[in-house]
Design an enzyme around this catalytic site. Sequence first.
Site, PDB file in Angstrom:
ATOM      1  CE  LYS A 121      -3.887  -2.138   2.456  1.00 45.00           C
ATOM      2  NZ  LYS A 121      -4.722  -2.118   3.689  1.00 45.00           N
ATOM      3  CE  LYS A 201      -7.464 -12.995   3.508  1.00 45.81           C
ATOM      4  NZ  LYS A 201      -8.446 -11.918   3.687  1.00 45.81           N
ATOM      5  CE  LYS A 204     -12.950  -5.854   6.177  1.00 47.18           C
ATOM      6  NZ  LYS A 204     -12.349  -4.523   6.159  1.00 47.18           N
TER       7      LYS A 204
END
Length: 336
Positions: A121, A201, A204
């Site tokens: 990130k 994976k 959300k």
Amino acid sequence: MSSEAAATRPRVLSGITATGKLHIGNYIGALSVWAREQDRFENYFFIADLHALTIPENIQPDALRERVTEIVALYVACGLDVDKSVLFLQSRVPAHASLAWIFNCVTPIGWLERMTQYKSKSDRANPSAGLLTYPSLMAADILLYQPDFVPVGDDQRQHIELTRNIAQRFNSMFGEAFSIPEPMIRTSGARIMGLDDPNVKMSKSLAESRDGHAVGLLDPPNKIRKTIMRSVTDSGTEVRGDGLGAGVENLLVLHEALTDTTREDSLAEFEGKGYGVLKKALAEVVIEHVSAIQERYNEIRADRSYLDRILAEGAEKAANIADETARNAMRLTGLL
């Protein structure tokens, strides 16, 4: 459950960040496990709203408040019993932030820079200091409650290992303050992959930005069916146990987790049958589970005072444990 009874059981602590929409992977890998195991443990489950601030460009205050309400309602709708588990909001227990600062001062920067999620990130322009140091906050989240076990997904192993390292480093530098927790990871369904990309994976955040990535726990039946029927498999046409592609493997894992069956059971039912047969069966199973969750969720959301009471009572119970741990850490470091 009485406090005496709870004290005789191993303690568990886990939480979910208040970003993105909860999906079927969260249910299989976390929520369903927490609910099923409630009677075995003394349980503390929180909503990590402080962690939602690590990417400030994404902060929308009203949306964050709404997400917190949604998550606590889904916690209960998925089977968490407030008489068996303490449910609370991270930011309402100030000890999380104060212990996190102590851990920031104890933790070498190199440990934080090696964290996989930071690396993935931090390519954005001017990443926040919080993005680098949030594993210290996660360590505080855990260690404040001196848990025996931390139920997490397979992708969180690195964070638990860092938490253990921070606890050991603090204990070595200042004196014994923290017990060393163990991760608790389910053997099947610990890592549910994206339906649009079975090599990634289920996430959300990706579920918010990519249509077809995940089944949301609040998705309507027609959307659930569409998402599953369009899920990525491989170039084959039939389920073959001796050569499963990542996509078919993921669909079988989902079906097994939701029906509480084994791979042997799955192959007995689906081997030699077309992918469409597997997808249709999985869609019905998912819709059945999600519909039951949504029915309970809608009842809970209708009573806002009940949700507010859950969080208020949970914060008070959590603080009884967390404050004692934080005060001890402050004494050992000379702050008290």
